[in-house]
Design a protein around this motif. Structure first.
Motif, PDB file in Angstrom:
ATOM      1  N   ARG A   1       0.841  -1.288   0.039  1.00 43.69           N
ATOM      2  CA  ARG A   1      -0.102  -0.019  -0.024  1.00 43.69           C
ATOM      3  C   ARG A   1       0.905   1.275  -0.062  1.00 43.69           C
ATOM      4  O   ARG A   1       1.715   1.482   0.857  1.00 43.69           O
ATOM      5  CB  ARG A   1      -0.895   0.001   1.264  1.00 43.69           C
ATOM      6  CG  ARG A   1      -2.086  -1.078   1.309  1.00 43.69           C
ATOM      7  CD  ARG A   1      -3.031  -0.623   2.501  1.00 43.69           C
ATOM      8  NE  ARG A   1      -3.913   0.238   2.311  1.00 43.69           N
ATOM      9  CZ  ARG A   1      -4.225   1.113   3.078  1.00 43.69           C
ATOM     10  NH1 ARG A   1      -3.683   1.066   4.289  1.00 43.69           N
ATOM     11  NH2 ARG A   1      -5.172   2.101   2.959  1.00 43.69           N
TER      12      ARG A   1
ATOM     13  N   LEU B   1       1.376   5.447   0.134  1.00 42.31           N
ATOM     14  CA  LEU B   1       0.656   6.380   0.534  1.00 42.31           C
ATOM     15  C   LEU B   1       1.462   7.631  -0.069  1.00 42.31           C
ATOM     16  O   LEU B   1       2.771   7.773  -0.175  1.00 42.31           O
ATOM     17  CB  LEU B   1       1.150   6.855   2.110  1.00 42.31           C
ATOM     18  CG  LEU B   1       0.441   8.012   2.781  1.00 42.31           C
ATOM     19  CD1 LEU B   1      -1.082   8.244   2.447  1.00 42.31           C
ATOM     20  CD2 LEU B   1       1.020   8.269   3.986  1.00 42.31           C
TER      21      LEU B   1
ATOM     22  N   GLU C   1      -8.041   9.578   1.341  1.00 43.93           N
ATOM     23  CA  GLU C   1      -8.315   9.103   2.725  1.00 43.93           C
ATOM     24  C   GLU C   1      -8.853  10.272   3.628  1.00 43.93           C
ATOM     25  O   GLU C   1      -9.916  10.164   4.141  1.00 43.93           O
ATOM     26  CB  GLU C   1      -7.113   8.409   3.335  1.00 43.93           C
ATOM     27  CG  GLU C   1      -7.500   7.869   4.868  1.00 43.93           C
ATOM     28  CD  GLU C   1      -6.484   7.205   5.430  1.00 43.93           C
ATOM     29  OE1 GLU C   1      -6.357   5.925   5.646  1.00 43.93           O
ATOM     30  OE2 GLU C   1      -5.346   7.665   5.868  1.00 43.93           O
TER      31      GLU C   1
ATOM     32  N   ARG D   1      -4.173  13.197   1.859  1.00 37.92           N
ATOM     33  CA  ARG D   1      -3.472  11.911   1.991  1.00 37.92           C
ATOM     34  C   ARG D   1      -4.296  10.924   1.034  1.00 37.92           C
ATOM     35  O   ARG D   1      -5.563  10.861   1.128  1.00 37.92           O
ATOM     36  CB  ARG D   1      -3.603  11.335   3.440  1.00 37.92           C
ATOM     37  CG  ARG D   1      -2.910  12.270   4.251  1.00 37.92           C
ATOM     38  CD  ARG D   1      -2.801  11.898   5.555  1.00 37.92           C
ATOM     39  NE  ARG D   1      -2.103  10.579   5.843  1.00 37.92           N
ATOM     40  CZ  ARG D   1      -2.711   9.234   6.433  1.00 37.92           C
ATOM     41  NH1 ARG D   1      -4.071   9.431   6.297  1.00 37.92           N
ATOM     42  NH2 ARG D   1      -1.852   8.361   6.749  1.00 37.92           N
TER      43      ARG D   1
ATOM     44  N   TRP E   1      -4.080   6.766  -0.784  1.00 38.94           N
ATOM     45  CA  TRP E   1      -3.366   5.444  -0.625  1.00 38.94           C
ATOM     46  C   TRP E   1      -3.580   4.699  -2.074  1.00 38.94           C
ATOM     47  O   TRP E   1      -4.660   4.904  -2.777  1.00 38.94           O
ATOM     48  CB  TRP E   1      -4.133   4.534   0.219  1.00 38.94           C
ATOM     49  CG  TRP E   1      -3.970   4.981   1.645  1.00 38.94           C
ATOM     50  CD1 TRP E   1      -4.500   5.812   2.544  1.00 38.94           C
ATOM     51  CD2 TRP E   1      -2.515   4.463   2.463  1.00 38.94           C
ATOM     52  NE1 TRP E   1      -3.815   6.031   3.706  1.00 38.94           N
ATOM     53  CE2 TRP E   1      -2.826   5.078   3.585  1.00 38.94           C
ATOM     54  CE3 TRP E   1      -1.602   3.653   2.105  1.00 38.94           C
ATOM     55  CZ2 TRP E   1      -1.742   4.986   4.652  1.00 38.94           C
ATOM     56  CZ3 TRP E   1      -0.571   3.785   3.163  1.00 38.94           C
ATOM     57  CH2 TRP E   1      -0.648   4.081   4.218  1.00 38.94           C
TER      58      TRP E   1
ATOM     59  N   ASN F   1      -3.427   0.936  -3.547  1.00 39.19           N
ATOM     60  CA  ASN F   1      -3.381  -0.547  -3.254  1.00 39.19           C
ATOM     61  C   ASN F   1      -2.341  -1.170  -4.437  1.00 39.19           C
ATOM     62  O   ASN F   1      -2.700  -1.089  -5.547  1.00 39.19           O
ATOM     63  CB  ASN F   1      -4.213  -1.368  -2.935  1.00 39.19           C
ATOM     64  CG  ASN F   1      -5.149  -0.751  -1.546  1.00 39.19           C
ATOM     65  OD1 ASN F   1      -4.563  -0.722  -0.913  1.00 39.19           O
ATOM     66  ND2 ASN F   1      -6.269  -0.543  -1.742  1.00 39.19           N
TER      67      ASN F   1
END
Length: 173
Positions: free
Chosen positions: A131, A133, A155, A167, A169, A171
């Motif tokens: 993951r 960031l 997020e 922020r 993410w 995957n």
């Protein structure tokens, strides 16, 4: 899309790296993803820090291991730089993320940041980061678009004084 390749810095790129730095200084831009190039007094000083920060055993105090890449176009021009942090400390978890990047002003609005991020996500897979960031300033619409084009999922926002950091993410599973 494969107009770019990510390469590790070396002495062969000394002049290109210093020219990159000077373009950012002339334009008053922030040199994100350059592993401290803005503060280095010389290429040699910066290059030693880059090498030190590659490994846990030699990483500079207060930093995490990271790999910085040069984004080179088909004419061998340095168009951007991207820094992949191998892990997150508390600051990076809140504000910096796994990846920081910049594109020189003369090469912006050509899709290079999107391509750089795509290539760096492949490097993250090689580092076994599942993951990723990625953060950006709330006012940096271009960076937010770049992150979203690469599968970023928003997020939250973190407010620090007058600064708002978004922020996202991605995957990689």
């Amino acid at each position: 899309m494969d107009r770019l390749k990510l390469v590790l810095p070396n002495i062969k790129y000394k002049e290109s790296i210093m020219d990159y730095k000077n373009e950012f200084i002339r334009n008053g831009d922030s040199m994100d993803g350059t592993a401290g190039l803005a503060n280095a007094q010389s290429f040699e000083e910066w290059y030693q820090a880059f090498k030190d920060n590659l490994k846990e055993e030699t990483v500079r105090e207060g930093l995490v291991p990271a790999t910085t890449y040069l984004a080179i176009d088909e004419t061998n021009k340095l168009v951007g730089m991207i820094d992949i942090r191998h892990e997150l400390n508390e600051y990076l978890l809140n504000y910096g993320g796994h990846i920081g990047y910049s594109v020189r002003k003369s090469e912006r609005r050509k899709g290079y940041a999107t391509e750089m991020l795509k290539l760096s996500l492949e490097k993250c897979k090689e580092l076994n980061i599942k993951r990723v960031l990625i953060t950006c300033d709330k006012n940096n619409i271009a960076s937010a678009c770049t992150i979203l084009k690469n599968g970023g999922e928003f997020e939250n926002e973190i407010i620090d004084g007058h600064e708002v950091t978004q922020r996202y993410w991605i995957n990689l599973l």
